[in-house]
Design an enzyme around this catalytic site. Structure first.
Site, PDB file in Angstrom:
ATOM      1  N   TYR A 170     -35.469  36.703  25.513  1.00 12.34           N
ATOM      2  CA  TYR A 170     -34.752  35.994  26.568  1.00 12.34           C
ATOM      3  C   TYR A 170     -33.428  35.436  26.087  1.00 12.34           C
ATOM      4  CZ  TYR A 170     -38.801  36.455  29.438  1.00 12.34           C
ATOM      5  OH  TYR A 170     -39.806  36.990  30.165  1.00 12.34           O
ATOM      6  N   ASP A 191     -46.633  41.682  36.881  1.00 15.70           N
ATOM      7  CA  ASP A 191     -45.327  41.041  36.740  1.00 15.70           C
ATOM      8  C   ASP A 191     -44.407  41.354  37.936  1.00 15.70           C
ATOM      9  OD1 ASP A 191     -42.813  40.226  35.984  1.00 15.70           O
ATOM     10  OD2 ASP A 191     -42.850  41.174  34.013  1.00 15.70           O
ATOM     11  N   SER A 250     -40.522  41.677  37.372  1.00 11.33           N
ATOM     12  CA  SER A 250     -40.093  42.995  36.899  1.00 11.33           C
ATOM     13  C   SER A 250     -40.146  44.025  38.019  1.00 11.33           C
ATOM     14  CB  SER A 250     -40.974  43.477  35.744  1.00 11.33           C
ATOM     15  OG  SER A 250     -40.704  42.727  34.605  1.00 11.33           O
ATOM     16  N   ARG A 268     -44.622  37.132  30.550  1.00  8.26           N
ATOM     17  CA  ARG A 268     -44.031  38.462  30.267  1.00  8.26           C
ATOM     18  C   ARG A 268     -44.725  39.039  29.039  1.00  8.26           C
ATOM     19  NH1 ARG A 268     -39.043  38.204  33.165  1.00  8.26           N
ATOM     20  NH2 ARG A 268     -39.267  40.330  33.852  1.00  8.26           N
ATOM     21  N   GLN A 321     -48.415  42.911  32.279  1.00  6.85           N
ATOM     22  CA  GLN A 321     -47.320  43.746  32.801  1.00  6.85           C
ATOM     23  C   GLN A 321     -47.595  44.260  34.223  1.00  6.85           C
ATOM     24  OE1 GLN A 321     -46.516  46.483  29.681  1.00  6.85           O
ATOM     25  NE2 GLN A 321     -44.316  46.209  29.833  1.00  6.85           N
TER      26      GLN A 321
HETATM   27  P1  NAD Z   1     -33.344  38.170  33.353  1.00  2.00           P
HETATM   28  O1  NAD Z   1     -33.354  38.594  34.787  1.00  2.00           O
HETATM   29  O2  NAD Z   1     -33.800  36.799  32.995  1.00  2.00           O
HETATM   30  O3  NAD Z   1     -31.863  38.383  32.769  1.00  2.00           O
HETATM   31  C1  NAD Z   1     -31.189  39.613  32.936  1.00  2.00           C
HETATM   32  C2  NAD Z   1     -30.385  39.899  31.702  1.00  2.00           C
HETATM   33  O4  NAD Z   1     -29.229  39.048  31.652  1.00  2.00           O
HETATM   34  C3  NAD Z   1     -31.124  39.679  30.393  1.00  2.00           C
HETATM   35  O5  NAD Z   1     -31.198  40.902  29.696  1.00  2.00           O
HETATM   36  C4  NAD Z   1     -30.267  38.630  29.665  1.00  2.00           C
HETATM   37  O6  NAD Z   1     -30.215  38.833  28.268  1.00  2.00           O
HETATM   38  C5  NAD Z   1     -28.917  38.850  30.296  1.00  2.00           C
HETATM   39  N1  NAD Z   1     -27.958  37.729  30.121  1.00  2.00           N
HETATM   40  C6  NAD Z   1     -28.191  36.391  30.209  1.00  2.00           C
HETATM   41  N2  NAD Z   1     -27.058  35.693  29.973  1.00  2.00           N
HETATM   42  C7  NAD Z   1     -26.081  36.618  29.749  1.00  2.00           C
HETATM   43  C8  NAD Z   1     -24.702  36.508  29.460  1.00  2.00           C
HETATM   44  N3  NAD Z   1     -24.087  35.327  29.340  1.00  2.00           N
HETATM   45  N4  NAD Z   1     -24.007  37.666  29.288  1.00  2.00           N
HETATM   46  C9  NAD Z   1     -24.639  38.862  29.389  1.00  2.00           C
HETATM   47  N5  NAD Z   1     -25.933  39.018  29.660  1.00  2.00           N
HETATM   48  C10 NAD Z   1     -26.653  37.910  29.842  1.00  2.00           C
HETATM   49  O7  NAD Z   1     -34.154  39.197  32.452  1.00  2.00           O
HETATM   50  P2  NAD Z   1     -35.386  40.118  32.820  1.00  2.00           P
HETATM   51  O8  NAD Z   1     -34.880  41.392  33.370  1.00  2.00           O
HETATM   52  O9  NAD Z   1     -36.347  39.346  33.653  1.00  2.00           O
HETATM   53  O10 NAD Z   1     -36.017  40.426  31.406  1.00  2.00           O
HETATM   54  C11 NAD Z   1     -35.786  39.653  30.267  1.00  2.00           C
HETATM   55  C12 NAD Z   1     -36.438  40.314  29.058  1.00  2.00           C
HETATM   56  O11 NAD Z   1     -37.849  40.294  29.150  1.00  2.00           O
HETATM   57  C13 NAD Z   1     -36.079  41.768  28.847  1.00  2.00           C
HETATM   58  O12 NAD Z   1     -35.978  41.986  27.458  1.00  2.00           O
HETATM   59  C14 NAD Z   1     -37.249  42.531  29.310  1.00  2.00           C
HETATM   60  O13 NAD Z   1     -37.375  43.795  28.693  1.00  2.00           O
HETATM   61  C15 NAD Z   1     -38.342  41.586  28.872  1.00  2.00           C
HETATM   62  N6  NAD Z   1     -39.550  41.797  29.672  1.00  2.00           N
HETATM   63  C16 NAD Z   1     -40.737  41.928  29.031  1.00  2.00           C
HETATM   64  C17 NAD Z   1     -41.876  42.163  29.774  1.00  2.00           C
HETATM   65  C18 NAD Z   1     -43.210  42.330  29.109  1.00  2.00           C
HETATM   66  O14 NAD Z   1     -43.285  42.336  27.902  1.00  2.00           O
HETATM   67  N7  NAD Z   1     -44.275  42.422  29.875  1.00  2.00           N
HETATM   68  C19 NAD Z   1     -41.826  42.219  31.135  1.00  2.00           C
HETATM   69  C20 NAD Z   1     -40.596  42.064  31.759  1.00  2.00           C
HETATM   70  C21 NAD Z   1     -39.458  41.827  31.009  1.00  2.00           C
END
Ligand code: NAD
Length: 381
Positions: free
Chosen positions: A229, A129, A132, A121, A126
């Site tokens: 995360y 990914d 995403s 990530r 990006q």
């Molecule tokens: P994910 O699918 O792993 O999780 C979804 C969400 O659930 C997350 O925001 C997490 O904090 C939340 N969560 C976990 N346990 C929880 C709980 N007990 N109660 C409430 N919420 C809870 O996450 P994702 O969508 O794959 O993305 C994770 C992070 O990575 C995000 O910040 C996203 O912006 C970032 N990201 C960065 C890049 C990049 O830099 N290229 C790409 C994709 C995602």
């Protein structure tokens, strides 16, 4: 080299790994593209469109599976896996932290495999990914499902025949899918609230016009402080979270749950008691059904009604919107393939952080440390 696109065989899978415009991009880069007849049919992409873009259409699945490079959506199974030739290069959503048997078979068959969920990530990766790109589709689709199940308008409507109050949508988990669910519910005119265990997302939630539900829980982030995360909560933290969330759930018409912790079962956020507290006709759409569900009453793969509340545990939401989910996924695959290619030949540099991050098996070995540990257990050095 020949890049092939088999027709997906997993029940319910309507996506295709390459779409015609992306096949053309690979042909321009020097690859020969072979598409199994009907591979794009479920995504409304007929063979003719691929042929117009320079791809060859193959009637026989065997020819397609024997190519140098195979682009798939779902992991190959059974006879499909057996048909891949030794040394082939495979791209797909391989779920390697869970599907250990597949990983072992890929290593035994000396297949060089790349799991599209394991792309780092990072900003550099990006465009590759797939987690995403598919989460965007899942979040959008979940909101549409919620509005369809609910017997109410999302927006406030003032008509000659009366006024409808706006619906209240609560989104739990504000990662990629959650943010898209929020944006879609806002566009439909609902009043939206969202909660995530990572306070860092508050600004993003607010920038979409939703209210952030603040619950103070002390937590170190899994990645050493960057806050990207979430980590699993302790029992005490979970209890406190549930107490505070209960009021928000009871007030909502729709709860869309997207909370996940990488490589772990989904956290349980919505208890049976909370469902019972919702008004009759309310809705829970549980995107986390794939990994066990955020709601205690979710049945993975089914839509059920419990205590008067519709609970939607439909799996593989991106497959319900196969045209755009395939387009985004195809771009992810092509960007990764081109990142590791030179003049129509795949030449992965295993020192490169993107290649190293998503390569699972190579030359008969499991080369990804996290996957090796999950499959074989910790190794003492
Ligand atoms: P994910 O699918 O792993 O999780 C979804 C969400 O659930 C997350 O925001 C997490 O904090 C939340 N969560 C976990 N346990 C929880 C709980 N007990 N109660 C409430 N919420 C809870 O996450 P994702 O969508 O794959 O993305 C994770 C992070 O990575 C995000 O910040 C996203 O912006 C970032 N990201 C960065 C890049 C990049 O830099 N290229 C790409 C994709 C995602």
């Amino acid at each position: 080299m020949k890049v092939s696109v088999p027709k997906e065989t997993k029940p319910g899978e309507r996506r295709v790994a390459l779409v015609p415009d992306v096949a053309a991009k690979l042909a321009d880069a020097g690859f020969e593209v072979l598409v199994q007849s009907g591979a794009g049919a479920e995504a409304n992409l007929p063979d003719d469109l691929y042929a117009e873009k320079g791809a060859t259409i193959a009637g026989d699945a065997g020819d397609v599976l024997r190519a140098d490079v195979i682009a798939k959506v779902a992991a190959p199974q059974g006879a499909e896996l057996d048909a891949l030739r030794e040394g082939a290069i495979l791209f797909g959503l391989l779920n390697p932290l869970i599907d250990h048997e597949l990983v072992k078979r890929l290593a035994e068959r000396r297949i060089t495999s790349f799991a599209m969920e394991a792309i780092p990530r990072t900003t550099r990766a990006q465009s590759m990914d797939a987690l995403s790109s598919q989460a965007v589709v899942g979040g959008y689709r979940a909101t549409l499902a919620a509005s369809r199940h609910l017997g109410k308008f999302f927006p406030m409507l003032i008509t000659a025949a009366g006024t409808a109050a706006p619906s209240r949508v609560l989104v739990l988990g504000a990662g990629v899918a959650g943010l898209q669910a929020i944006a879609t519910a806002k566009r439909l005119g609902a009043i939206v609230e969202a909660y995530d265990v990572r306070p860092a997302v508050k600004e993003e939630v607010e920038s979409l016009g939703a209210k952030f539900v603040q619950i103070e829980i002390e937590q170190e982030s899994q990645d050493g402080g960057s806050g990207q995360y979430a980590k699993e909560l302790t029992e005490e933290q979970q209890r406190r979270q549930q107490e505070l969330l209960a009021q928000r759930v009871a007030a909502a018409d729709c709860v869309i749950t997207t909370a996940a912790v990488p490589g772990r079962p989904a956290p349980k956020l919505v208890s049976e008691e909370m469902v019972r507290s919702m008004r009759p006709g309310s809705v829970v759409v549980d995107i986390a059904a794939e990994t066990g569900g955020n709601c205690a009453l979710t049945e993975a793969g089914s839509v059920t009604v419990k205590h008067g509340v519709t609970i939607d545990g439909t799996l593989n939401l991106p497959s319900q919107m196969p045209f755009h989910s395939s387009l985004l996924y195809a771009n992810n695959i092509a960007n990764l393939l081109l990142h590791m290619s030179n003049e129509g030949r795949v030449e992965p540099d295993f020192e490169d952080e993107i290649v190293a991050g998503c390569c699972i098996t190579h030359e008969g070995r499991i080369v990804n440390d996290r996957v090796r540990e999950a499959v074989q257990g910790p190794v003492n050095v």
